[in-house]
Scaffold this motif. Sequence first.
Motif, PDB file in Angstrom:
ATOM      1  N   PHE A 127       0.791  -1.232   0.000  1.00 36.50           N
ATOM      2  CA  PHE A 127       0.000   0.000   0.000  1.00 36.50           C
ATOM      3  C   PHE A 127       0.820   1.278   0.000  1.00 36.50           C
ATOM      4  N   TYR A 128       2.143   1.156  -0.030  1.00 37.70           N
ATOM      5  CA  TYR A 128       2.925   2.380  -0.199  1.00 37.70           C
ATOM      6  C   TYR A 128       3.568   2.416  -1.589  1.00 37.70           C
ATOM      7  N   SER A 129       4.230   1.320  -1.978  1.00 34.77           N
ATOM      8  CA  SER A 129       4.823   1.291  -3.319  1.00 34.77           C
ATOM      9  C   SER A 129       4.718  -0.113  -3.898  1.00 34.77           C
ATOM     10  N   THR A 130       4.583  -0.175  -5.201  1.00 34.50           N
ATOM     11  CA  THR A 130       4.594  -1.460  -5.899  1.00 34.50           C
ATOM     12  C   THR A 130       5.691  -1.380  -6.947  1.00 34.50           C
ATOM     13  N   VAL A 131       6.473  -2.449  -7.064  1.00 38.45           N
ATOM     14  CA  VAL A 131       7.651  -2.366  -7.943  1.00 38.45           C
ATOM     15  C   VAL A 131       7.215  -2.160  -9.400  1.00 38.45           C
ATOM     16  N   ILE A 132       6.287  -3.007  -9.883  1.00 30.06           N
ATOM     17  CA  ILE A 132       5.789  -2.816 -11.261  1.00 30.06           C
ATOM     18  C   ILE A 132       4.439  -2.116 -11.126  1.00 30.06           C
ATOM     19  N   GLN A 133       4.503  -0.815 -10.983  1.00 35.32           N
ATOM     20  CA  GLN A 133       3.305  -0.061 -10.595  1.00 35.32           C
ATOM     21  C   GLN A 133       2.445   0.389 -11.762  1.00 35.32           C
ATOM     22  N   ASP A 134       3.043   0.566 -12.943  1.00 37.20           N
ATOM     23  CA  ASP A 134       2.260   1.156 -14.035  1.00 37.20           C
ATOM     24  C   ASP A 134       2.771   0.659 -15.390  1.00 37.20           C
ATOM     25  N   TRP A 135       2.051   1.082 -16.452  1.00 37.70           N
ATOM     26  CA  TRP A 135       2.392   0.572 -17.782  1.00 37.70           C
ATOM     27  C   TRP A 135       3.797   0.997 -18.190  1.00 37.70           C
TER      28      TRP A 135
END
Length: 426
Positions: A225-233
């Motif tokens: 819920f703070y950061s995701t490694v593969i967050q966007d396209w």
Amino acid sequence: MKLEHHHIQDANNKALKSHKDHFHFLSNHLTNKGIHVDTIIKKLQDFQVAIPSWALGAGGTRFGRFSFYGEPSNLEQKIQDVGLIHALTQTAGAVSLHIPWDVPEDYNAIKQLANSLDIKFDAVNSNTFQDQKESKESYKYGSLSNTSEAVREQAIQHNLDVINIGNKLGSKSLTVWLADGSCFPGQNNFQTALQNTENSLKTIYKGLPDDWKMLIEYKPYEPNFYSTVIQDWGTSFMLANACGEKAYSLVDLGHHLPNSNIEQIVSILMLKGKLGGFHFNDSKYGDDDLTVGSIKPYALFLIFNELVYGMQNNPQNPDLAWMIDASHNVKDPLEDIIQSLEAIQEAYAKALLVDQNLLKAAQLDNDVVTCQEILQDAYRTDVRPLLEKARLESGGALNPINAYRTLGVRNQLIKERGKNTIATGL
Ligand code: AOS
Ligand code: ZN
Ligand code: ZN
């Protein structure tokens, strides 16, 4: 249980006359506008969507899970369920397996069963977001991005095992979705996490057979819920480029922050030849995984408009792996998937009605009103008679939900499998 063609025909008889009237009316209307109705019907028949093995049982949340009874409890039964959906809709000609939930015991038997139901094995999904009983290392703090080399190696090996399993079944792609990320500021070094992920993906990529694709799915948040490694396209695109030409981005409709312009993302990825796969669902808030088209059908149409444009104009982009990725608590999961398939076909058919030449001319004239009119005219057309015709000609049901109910499919499944069934998986 298996649905025979004559069961479905019986269910169709009552609605046949009304279908013919509606189809006749629509087909005249479209033909007068210069639209080739037969071509659209053929395209609808060819459009097949994979059903994920984990959507066949009632989904749940951490607050509870309510069974629908008669759910599949092994891979054979899951494939039988996809067979039922496919027999009714003629649109679900593939299944997408999730390893380790769906490791076949007898590969030949599974292949034969799928074959007899006209079902192919689409992308296989790896799972490094849960710890498995026998595993040595834990994914609590990430898998392919983990700071520990031993964890990364275990996660890489799992993906290679998944490729191997998929290969034996005739799959041609691996979907990687990572839960990796952090819940609190400072927990992760963003650069290290991405670099580790890239290196791990490259190692997996090396093990990919020549005729396979690697599909990299992105998601902005959840379970971290703070950061995701593969967050966007952009991140997924960057990683796909770093891996090589067999690696692509995968768009899941629920994996965007509110109000993201998904149709534009789809369009640009296709322009760059990097859109490899698609997960359909719908959502109000986040990754809600609701029935396709149940919340934002116009957005779905606009996305399909770009997909159709891309399929016609971007030969640099490969054929896409289409899949439904939805699962929740309150509906019979098979009925839910049937509704999703109908919404997908409906959006696709409407997008096929868009006159791309007229649209281009209006765009060149900067005639904004006409541009909008062209899209909305297509969107407002009731295309359901086209869907019915496509299904009818392929041996499917005029109204799959009605047929499912009149043929008493769920009751039959409960009789065969019992009440206290728990689908393996989520
Ligand atoms: C997770 O949010 C992703 O949508 C995955 O594609 C998928 O739902 C998961 O792999 C199923 O276990
Ligand atoms: Zn997904
Ligand atoms: Zn998701």
